[in-house]
Design a protein around this motif. Structure first.
Motif, PDB file in Angstrom:
ATOM      1  N   ARG A 208       0.822  -1.222   0.000  1.00 27.68           N
ATOM      2  CA  ARG A 208       0.000   0.000   0.000  1.00 27.68           C
ATOM      3  C   ARG A 208       0.851   1.265   0.000  1.00 27.68           C
ATOM      4  NH1 ARG A 208      -4.920  -1.421   4.129  1.00 27.68           N
ATOM      5  NH2 ARG A 208      -4.910  -3.669   3.799  1.00 27.68           N
TER       6      ARG A 208
ATOM      7  N   VAL B 293      -3.827   8.484  -3.760  1.00 27.92           N
ATOM      8  CA  VAL B 293      -2.895   9.426  -3.130  1.00 27.92           C
ATOM      9  C   VAL B 293      -2.984  10.759  -3.867  1.00 27.92           C
ATOM     10  CG1 VAL B 293      -1.136   7.946  -2.071  1.00 27.92           C
ATOM     11  CG2 VAL B 293      -1.091   8.322  -4.539  1.00 27.92           C
ATOM     12  N   PRO B 294      -2.732  11.876  -3.180  1.00 24.69           N
ATOM     13  CA  PRO B 294      -2.838  13.182  -3.842  1.00 24.69           C
ATOM     14  C   PRO B 294      -1.722  13.450  -4.840  1.00 24.69           C
ATOM     15  CG  PRO B 294      -2.179  13.450  -1.537  1.00 24.69           C
ATOM     16  CD  PRO B 294      -2.531  12.012  -1.718  1.00 24.69           C
ATOM     17  N   GLN B 295      -0.576  12.806  -4.634  1.00 26.63           N
ATOM     18  CA  GLN B 295       0.565  13.043  -5.526  1.00 26.63           C
ATOM     19  C   GLN B 295       0.914  11.750  -6.259  1.00 26.63           C
ATOM     20  OE1 GLN B 295       4.653  13.441  -3.921  1.00 26.63           O
ATOM     21  NE2 GLN B 295       4.659  15.495  -4.817  1.00 26.63           N
TER      22      GLN B 295
ATOM     23  N   ASN C 294       3.433  17.360  -0.392  1.00 26.84           N
ATOM     24  CA  ASN C 294       2.789  16.149  -0.929  1.00 26.84           C
ATOM     25  C   ASN C 294       3.691  14.927  -0.749  1.00 26.84           C
ATOM     26  OD1 ASN C 294       0.368  17.225  -1.838  1.00 26.84           O
ATOM     27  ND2 ASN C 294       1.175  17.739  -3.860  1.00 26.84           N
ATOM     28  N   THR C 295       4.961  15.108  -1.119  1.00 29.01           N
ATOM     29  CA  THR C 295       5.908  13.992  -1.058  1.00 29.01           C
ATOM     30  C   THR C 295       6.137  13.552   0.382  1.00 29.01           C
ATOM     31  OG1 THR C 295       7.042  14.697  -3.068  1.00 29.01           O
ATOM     32  CG2 THR C 295       8.287  13.293  -1.556  1.00 29.01           C
ATOM     33  N   ARG C 296       6.389  14.531   1.254  1.00 26.52           N
ATOM     34  CA  ARG C 296       6.788  14.192   2.621  1.00 26.52           C
ATOM     35  C   ARG C 296       5.617  13.795   3.510  1.00 26.52           C
ATOM     36  NH1 ARG C 296      12.001  15.517   3.825  1.00 26.52           N
ATOM     37  NH2 ARG C 296      12.968  17.160   2.576  1.00 26.52           N
TER      38      ARG C 296
ATOM     39  N   GLU D  75       1.529  14.219   2.599  1.00 27.28           N
ATOM     40  CA  GLU D  75       0.191  13.826   2.150  1.00 27.28           C
ATOM     41  C   GLU D  75       0.161  12.424   1.526  1.00 27.28           C
ATOM     42  OE1 GLU D  75      -2.302  16.567   2.011  1.00 27.28           O
ATOM     43  OE2 GLU D  75      -0.883  18.085   2.701  1.00 27.28           O
ATOM     44  N   ASN D  76       1.273  12.006   0.940  1.00 22.81           N
ATOM     45  CA  ASN D  76       1.291  10.685   0.308  1.00 22.81           C
ATOM     46  C   ASN D  76       1.525   9.552   1.303  1.00 22.81           C
ATOM     47  OD1 ASN D  76       0.760  11.400  -2.344  1.00 22.81           O
ATOM     48  ND2 ASN D  76       2.442  10.168  -3.157  1.00 22.81           N
TER      49      ASN D  76
ATOM     50  N   ARG E  51      -4.692   3.395   3.307  1.00 22.11           N
ATOM     51  CA  ARG E  51      -3.330   3.055   2.868  1.00 22.11           C
ATOM     52  C   ARG E  51      -2.503   2.394   3.960  1.00 22.11           C
ATOM     53  NH1 ARG E  51      -1.722   8.919   1.000  1.00 22.11           N
ATOM     54  NH2 ARG E  51      -3.045   9.374   2.786  1.00 22.11           N
ATOM     55  N   VAL E  52      -3.078   2.270   5.166  1.00 26.16           N
ATOM     56  CA  VAL E  52      -2.322   1.654   6.266  1.00 26.16           C
ATOM     57  C   VAL E  52      -2.428   0.139   6.181  1.00 26.16           C
ATOM     58  CG1 VAL E  52      -2.146   1.406   8.765  1.00 26.16           C
ATOM     59  CG2 VAL E  52      -2.644   3.649   7.757  1.00 26.16           C
ATOM     60  N   ALA E  53      -1.303  -0.520   6.029  1.00 23.82           N
ATOM     61  CA  ALA E  53      -1.302  -1.988   5.993  1.00 23.82           C
ATOM     62  C   ALA E  53      -0.906  -2.549   7.349  1.00 23.82           C
ATOM     63  CB  ALA E  53      -0.333  -2.477   4.927  1.00 23.82           C
ATOM     64  N   GLN E  54      -0.067  -1.814   8.057  1.00 19.58           N
ATOM     65  CA  GLN E  54       0.444  -2.307   9.328  1.00 19.58           C
ATOM     66  C   GLN E  54       0.064  -1.309  10.423  1.00 19.58           C
ATOM     67  OE1 GLN E  54       2.543  -5.211  10.497  1.00 19.58           O
ATOM     68  NE2 GLN E  54       1.416  -4.202  12.138  1.00 19.58           N
TER      69      GLN E  54
ATOM     70  N   VAL F  55       5.990  -7.027  16.288  1.00 18.13           N
ATOM     71  CA  VAL F  55       7.028  -7.231  15.278  1.00 18.13           C
ATOM     72  C   VAL F  55       8.106  -6.164  15.403  1.00 18.13           C
ATOM     73  CG1 VAL F  55       5.687  -8.464  13.541  1.00 18.13           C
ATOM     74  CG2 VAL F  55       5.695  -5.975  13.513  1.00 18.13           C
TER      75      VAL F  55
ATOM     76  N   VAL G   5       4.450  -2.037  17.270  1.00 14.73           N
ATOM     77  CA  VAL G   5       3.801  -2.534  16.056  1.00 14.73           C
ATOM     78  C   VAL G   5       3.420  -3.986  16.344  1.00 14.73           C
ATOM     79  CG1 VAL G   5       4.060  -2.932  13.583  1.00 14.73           C
ATOM     80  CG2 VAL G   5       5.304  -1.044  14.678  1.00 14.73           C
TER      81      VAL G   5
ATOM     82  N   THR H  82       2.072  -7.906  16.315  1.00 10.35           N
ATOM     83  CA  THR H  82       2.053  -9.034  15.383  1.00 10.35           C
ATOM     84  C   THR H  82       0.620  -9.289  14.944  1.00 10.35           C
ATOM     85  OG1 THR H  82       2.126 -10.386  17.381  1.00 10.35           O
ATOM     86  CG2 THR H  82       4.104 -10.319  16.073  1.00 10.35           C
ATOM     87  N   GLU H  83       0.476 -10.071  13.890  1.00 12.30           N
ATOM     88  CA  GLU H  83      -0.834 -10.370  13.351  1.00 12.30           C
ATOM     89  C   GLU H  83      -1.692 -11.030  14.431  1.00 12.30           C
ATOM     90  OE1 GLU H  83      -0.192 -12.343   9.654  1.00 12.30           O
ATOM     91  OE2 GLU H  83      -2.295 -12.114   9.085  1.00 12.30           O
TER      92      GLU H  83
ATOM     93  N   SER I 176      -5.921   0.797   9.491  1.00 13.00           N
ATOM     94  CA  SER I 176      -6.601   0.791   8.205  1.00 13.00           C
ATOM     95  C   SER I 176      -8.081   1.082   8.432  1.00 13.00           C
ATOM     96  CB  SER I 176      -6.421  -0.579   7.556  1.00 13.00           C
ATOM     97  OG  SER I 176      -7.350  -0.733   6.523  1.00 13.00           O
TER      98      SER I 176
ATOM     99  N   GLU J 115     -10.557  -0.379   7.310  1.00 12.73           N
ATOM    100  CA  GLU J 115     -11.470  -1.526   7.377  1.00 12.73           C
ATOM    101  C   GLU J 115     -11.406  -2.228   8.730  1.00 12.73           C
ATOM    102  OE1 GLU J 115      -8.230  -3.708   4.641  1.00 12.73           O
ATOM    103  OE2 GLU J 115      -9.185  -1.763   4.527  1.00 12.73           O
TER     104      GLU J 115
END
Lengths: 438, 442
Positions: free
Chosen positions: A153, A255-257, B148-150, B152-153, B258-261, B311, B332, B334-335, B436, B438
């Motif tokens: 992701r 994503v925005p970018q 955006n790079t640092r 928002e993404n 977008r969060v997987a972990q 983990v 963080v 573990t599953e 996440s 969900e």
């Protein structure tokens, strides 16, 4: 024992040669060779070891085995379990780092002179006698799976994975060396033992050291450290070539970018034109703010924080690639500008002034990189991996200087193929659908 | 432990320490200078640090310190836009800049005989900046793309911003260094120039030169290039609002597809290093190492080795701040371990640690590593230069920096436990769950 001196004198007037880097070639009684820069002024040593092959040696169906094996080298070895090993390293303030890449397994060690024996005892155990204890295997497996899930992701990781799969569909380069959740979950202890035998062997090892150690001491140390490795490991993977053609692949992601990777076939490191290509890339998209891509995409138009291009000569294939990230509603323009710059360079090459500027920068910056035991040892081992001789430190700048305007123009025309340039874009890019594969 | 004892003896006998390479002086106009000698290669790093960072910005203009940092490459009365970096590159060097809460810094790495040229240009842009409207608008787009790079993404970065804002209700450390997006979009020439005029002056700047130079050479060049610049008499004491006493714990839950972990982060307001009074910060620095510094740390042992509930775990503390800083813990899971279970496990591990006390051998190992760092540090003059820059812009003195390793060595087990008990107060904490969208909150 030959000695090669890097005289840190620069070509432009006014620079004076004041420091030297002496590279000694050391051969051990057992037949190992190493490059050494002796620097006794600070009582520690940086040692760099590389094993060629790396994650590309993963056996069929065992993707991720080499990566996981390397992750376990410091998780218990010899008579020490994971915690005891870590405590022993901390007790002598030694750093032992193990890493893996597409083409190599790398080992970086830093230790105080007085603790050399103990540091080498630990490093030898990690390289020769890793334990792969069941609890350590499960702990590291969980960490790797967590990382793989996060990469699924992450826009940068998605872009990289998509790009690699398009470029190298039938080669290990085409898949992430961490493996998949499924492949990593299925790995057994036997797989890890096999990966260890496949990747760490005498016939693929390179050694460099810098710091407070003599040639004799280094020679003696290598036999103890590496002598018990198997003579040979897995056969090297096959050569491959870039499968992707020009065009555009969009991976929708919220994503925005947008993150875009681009590239096509590159140039081998031993190609006689490599330096011309290297100088050309410095003008097109290498490092500084003066590169054309940076000037056109960032400085003039404010479309990105950073845009770069790189020559990536891997062991089994070569690509010419780059990266840019722009807001979803601006990335189309960024891509258009990059395509135009690619074409402009292919057609016209560089100007006399650009060539001079790039050469001055490259030749001036080179000696500045020899500024610490760690950086020196890493450069020395890298040079060996590239098949260079120690004398390279003296001839490298002359090779940059020898590149002519015509060389760059010819090589730019051959290497840059604007219609073959493939873009992978991850995000919600706007306005790209209308111009696919342009 | 025989080896350890031997190594400690050897280290104690070593004459040369990192600080022996360091010389300082102050110019008549108030500009401080630090020279770090390393004559192994003909290279020098030239840095100018301003005691001005994002926490010094006026309300409503967040991001202007960082925006101005970008604009300093845009030209002066005598240098065209981009000419600064182009000149550095033409001399075989590299240059860049950085902004934080408490400082803005500019640096070039060049052959040492180019130091004078670097000073000429750096002194020039300290006082002669010339900006046009066009530069402003294009560069504002660049910093928004940088945001955006640092940020928002990356949901982890957005989460960090939100947690920091919750940690500091009132103090400007709650505002991101890069700025809030809606304010960045309105930054203009006046904002940038106002910040420049207030803070860019020799009496608010620190010169740091590291590499193949002597203090005498640096002093002569500094007097020639920087010594003639006028100080800003209007520069007052550096005063910021302080946090009100926190009386209630703060909790955040952030959900992002977008969060997987997923993970849990806890942070506590904590004191920073103060001039002449670094003992408590030293105890907290060691506490972070004991709890979260690698494979043998308390959290790793309890939560990754003994119970496999995590983990990854870590603890962090950075005392080099002008105002109150934070002490942080992260787990963080573990599953199959929920965030509530993970948070409870983290709390239980810390409570157990406070009961059990400190493993003397672990503390000894950490102190030995700190001693060894003083040897390793001599191999990296750039990093040493940064350490001085960060400290001096955070209100510390050169004497404080040099006393710090000794203060760390003097910390006792009781000091560490006392510091832990005073900082780990839930009423002064922020707990964040990142998950996440969900996932159900348990």
């Amino acid at each position: 024992m030959k000695r090669f001196a890097l005289v840190l004198g620069l070509v432009c007037a006014g620079f004076s040669a004041r420091a030297e880097v002496d590279i000694q070639e050391v051969t051990s009684p057992g037949g190992f060779t190493a490059w050494l820069v002796e620097e006794p002024s600070i009582p520690f040593i940086s040692l760099e070891i590389r094993f060629r092959g790396g994650a590309s040696l993963d056996a069929e169906g065992k993707r991720g085995a080499t990566n996981m094996m390397v992750g376990l080298l410091e998780e218990g070895a010899g008579d020490l379990d994971a915690r005891a090993f870590a405590e022993a390293a901390e007790s002598i303030a030694a750093t032992l780092d193990f890493d893996v890449g597409d083409d190599d397994v790398s080992v970086s060690a830093r230790f105080l002179t007085e603790t050399t024996d103990e540091a080498m005892r630990l490093l030898r155990a990690a390289l020769i006698e890793p334990r792969f204890d069941a609890d350590a295997v499960e702990r590291v497996r969980a960490q790797i799976v967590s990382g793989i899930r996060s990469d699924e992701r992450d826009p940068d990781a998605i872009a990289g994975r998509t790009f690699d799969a398009l470029f190298f569909p039938d080669h290990p380069y085409g898949t992430p060396y961490e493996g998949t959740v499924d492949s990593v979950t299925a790995l057994t202890r036997d797989d890890l033992v096999a990966a260890h035998k496949a990747a760490l062997a005498r016939d693929r090892v390179y050694v460099a050291a810098a710091g407070d150690i003599s040639a004799d001491e280094l020679a003696a140390l290598m036999d103890g450290l590496l002598g018990a490795l198997p003579e040979t490991g897995a056969p090297m993977p096959a050569e491959t070539s870039v499968a992707a053609d020009g065009g555009l692949t969009v991976v929708p992601f919220d994503v925005p970018q947008s993150v875009a990777l681009f590239g096509h076939e590159g140039m081998e490191r031993d190609d006689p034109d490599f330096f011309a290509a290297f100088v050309m890339n410095t003008v097109l998209g290498g490092g500084g703010f003066e590169a054309r891509l940076m000037e056109e995409v960032r400085e003039k138009r404010g479309l990105t924080y950073g845009v770069y291009s790189y020559l990536v000569p891997k062991d089994r294939a070569a690509i010419y690639t780059g990266r840019v990230a722009s807001a979803n509603d601006r990335v189309a323009e960024a891509i258009e500008v990059i395509r135009a710059e690619w074409a402009r360079m292919a057609e016209n090459g560089v100007t006399e002034e650009e060539l001079t500027r790039a050469k001055t920068y490259l030749t001036g910056a080179y000696p500045l990189r020899f500024d610490g035991n760690g950086p020196i040892a890493r450069m020395l081992v890298g040079m060996q991996m590239e098949g260079l001789t120690p004398d390279y430190v003296n001839t490298r700048n002359a090779q940059v200087e020898a590149v002519t305007l015509d060389d760059v123009r010819r090589v730019a025309g051959e290497l840059l193929q604007p219609d073959k340039l493939h873009f992978v874009v991850v995000g919600q890019p706007q306005g790209l659908e209308t111009a696919p594969g342009q | 432990m025989l080896r350890l004892a031997l190594a400690l003896t050897l280290l104690a006998a070593l004459p040369a320490r990192a600080q022996d390479q360091v010389t300082t002086f102050t110019l008549d106009n108030g500009m401080e200078a630090v020279v770090i000698e390393d004559h192994r290669a003909p290279v020098v790093v030239h840095m100018v640090w301003y005691r001005a960072g994002s926490a010094d910005e006026p309300q409503g203009a967040s991001g202007v310190a960082h925006f101005l940092e970008h604009l300093l490459f845009k030209g002066t009365d005598t240098l065209a836009p981009g000419e600064f970096s182009a000149t550095v590159a033409a001399n075989g060097g590299t240059d860049n800049a950085f902004t934080s809460y408490d400082y803005t810094g500019y640096f070039q790495r060049v052959a040492s005989d180019r130091l004078g040229l670097m000073m000429t240009m750096e002194a020039d842009r300290m006082v002669n900046l010339r900006l046009g409207e066009g530069d402003i608008l294009t560069e504002r787009d660049v910093i928004i793309e940088e945001r955006n790079t640092r940020v928002e993404n990356d949901p982890g970065s957005i989460f960090r911003e939100q947690r920091q804002a919750a940690q500091y209700l009132h103090h400007p450390y709650g505002t991101p260094i890069i700025g809030w997006r809606h304010e960045m979009e309105t930054l203009d020439l006046d904002d940038a120039l106002a910040f420049y005029k207030q803070f860019y002056a020799p009496n608010n700047a620190i010169l740091i030169v590291a590499g193949d130079v002597t203090p005498d050479e640096v002093r002569a060049l500094a007097e020639e290039h920087y010594g003639t610049l006028p100080p800003n008499p209007a520069l007052g004491p550096r005063e910021r609002v302080s946090e009100p006493v926190q009386l209630a714990e703060r909790r955040l839950v952030m959900k992002d597809a977008r969060v997987a972990q997923p993970y849990v982060i806890r942070s506590y307001l904590a004191p920073e290093r103060d001039p002449g009074a670094q003992e408590k910060a030293a105890a907290l620095t060691l506490l972070a190492e004991i709890l979260g510094g690698g494979q043998t740390s308390v959290l790793t042992r309890k939560l990754q080795f003994e119970t496999q509930q995590a983990v990854y775990t870590s603890a962090w503390y950075d005392g080099t701040n002008y105002d109150d800083t934070t002490f942080g813990l992260v787990i963080v899971p573990t599953e199959g371990v929920t965030l509530q279970q993970a948070e409870d496990a983290l709390d239980a591990a810390v409570a157990e640690f406070l009961e059990e006390g400190i493993d003397a051998q672990q503390l000894e190992r950490i102190k030995f590593q700190i001693k060894a760092q003083q040897i390793y540090a001599r191999d990296d003059a750039d990093r040493l230069a940064r350490r001085y820059g960060e400290a001096l812009t955070s209100g510390l003195t050169v004497a404080d920096v040099q006393a710090w390793p000794g203060i760390l060595q003097a910390v006792t087990e009781d000091d560490i436990l006392e510091a832990a008990r005073s900082v780990f107060d839930r009423n002064r904490s922020v707990t964040g769950w990142l998950m996440s969208d969900e996932e159900a909150t348990q």
